[in-house]
Enzyme design. Sequence first.
Site, PDB file in Angstrom:
ATOM      1  N   LYS A 203       0.861  -1.184   0.000  1.00 55.34           N
ATOM      2  CA  LYS A 203       0.000   0.000   0.000  1.00 55.34           C
ATOM      3  C   LYS A 203       0.894   1.230   0.000  1.00 55.34           C
ATOM      4  O   LYS A 203       1.685   1.440   0.922  1.00 55.34           O
ATOM      5  CB  LYS A 203      -0.910  -0.013   1.228  1.00 55.34           C
ATOM      6  CG  LYS A 203      -1.755   1.241   1.335  1.00 55.34           C
ATOM      7  CD  LYS A 203      -2.797   1.132   2.421  1.00 55.34           C
ATOM      8  CE  LYS A 203      -3.562   2.432   2.554  1.00 55.34           C
ATOM      9  NZ  LYS A 203      -4.591   2.353   3.584  1.00 55.34           N
ATOM     10  N   GLU A 241       7.267  -6.756   1.279  1.00 54.84           N
ATOM     11  CA  GLU A 241       6.029  -6.630   2.067  1.00 54.84           C
ATOM     12  C   GLU A 241       5.077  -7.803   1.798  1.00 54.84           C
ATOM     13  O   GLU A 241       4.481  -8.367   2.714  1.00 54.84           O
ATOM     14  CB  GLU A 241       5.315  -5.315   1.744  1.00 54.84           C
ATOM     15  CG  GLU A 241       5.965  -4.077   2.350  1.00 54.84           C
ATOM     16  CD  GLU A 241       5.714  -3.946   3.851  1.00 54.84           C
ATOM     17  OE1 GLU A 241       5.084  -4.840   4.452  1.00 54.84           O
ATOM     18  OE2 GLU A 241       6.150  -2.938   4.436  1.00 54.84           O
ATOM     19  N   LYS A 256      -2.117  -1.501  -3.889  1.00 51.57           N
ATOM     20  CA  LYS A 256      -2.999  -0.330  -3.856  1.00 51.57           C
ATOM     21  C   LYS A 256      -2.182   0.938  -3.946  1.00 51.57           C
ATOM     22  O   LYS A 256      -1.187   1.030  -3.231  1.00 51.57           O
ATOM     23  CB  LYS A 256      -3.775  -0.369  -2.530  1.00 51.57           C
ATOM     24  CG  LYS A 256      -4.666   0.805  -2.278  1.00 51.57           C
ATOM     25  CD  LYS A 256      -5.282   0.693  -0.919  1.00 51.57           C
ATOM     26  CE  LYS A 256      -6.011   1.997  -0.640  1.00 51.57           C
ATOM     27  NZ  LYS A 256      -6.319   2.146   0.749  1.00 51.57           N
TER      28      LYS A 256
END
Length: 334
Positions: A203, A241, A256
């Site tokens: 993100k 991640e 995202k």
Amino acid sequence: MNQKFALDLPRRPRRNRKSATVRDLVRETELSVKDFVYPVFIMEGSSREEAIPSMPGMTRKTVDVLLKELEECVALGVKAIAPFPSIEESKKDHTGSESYNPKGLVPTCIRAVKEKFPDVVVMTDIALDPFNIDGHDGIVSSTGEILNDETVEVLCKMAVCHAAAGADFVCPSDMMDGRIAAIREALDDAGFTNTSIMAYSAKYASAFYGPFRDALDSAPKSGDKKTYQMDPANRKEAQLEVSLDIEEGADVVMVKPACYYLDVIREVSDFSEVPVAAYQVSGEYAMLCAAAQNGWLDRDRVVLESLMGIKRAGAKMIWTYFAKEAAKLLSKEH
Ligand code: PBG
């Protein structure tokens, strides 16, 4: 010219595009209503609905109004929703304690939806920003630092609270380190071994979340989210991640925003053993709406093309505010 000009071409890729039926036969990617997750904005009260100016067509609504909209969603085949709460200022504090109130807005919404629509999949956001006076996803220390481990402790309570209300997926969007493992353990310890985790893994600290923060009045009161959300310049970090979240037990991982990060979606989907989701965020929605409103772009076509791009890049699940609209367009195509 009496002699017909002809290239000596053994390969003519245009042959595979010569009619709609041939194009259908060779198409590599199919977009389906089954891919969509529809994010919705909810608020306390009843029979109320408020427009969100920076997201034309989207509203904040009370749970009873949402239930009516869900009848339409289900009829269109949109069967997964993600409710995001707008919380009254008086319920916010520095530790986001309203986030795990079993009588709070989100658990109430989950119970109401699952009671009326047991087959609708409910995916809830796990982060403190709607509940936190500071508007950050984590707890802010007196010196302005976002506290990792203290935040994760609260997120675990929030996840268990949503699972107890019947959430199908809890979706940590906070970007704290170690939260997936901690939430998995908390869910399992509480007996919720069937509650899935969809991790917002890659993100980015994006300016495209602006309209969402207007919708929930959840913008950070000071500073930005760059100490926890990712630097838009980084690709390898997305792999780190995602790998960590998969190791820690994520059932689905997310990238995202979507359309400016298609390279990341592709890379992640190439190596991830779990399905990849992508979130076409509020700013991506607002941009297309604005251009279409001005008559500068053909709305129907850019909606489907943007979603097709995300799917082609490798996303299985697509979170989009266009879910209902795209479902209608897809059903017309057949
Ligand atoms: C909250 C959250 C955000 C979005 C989803 N969950 C905002 C943020 O991180 O600031 C953004 C979604 C959108 O822009 O549509 N943690």
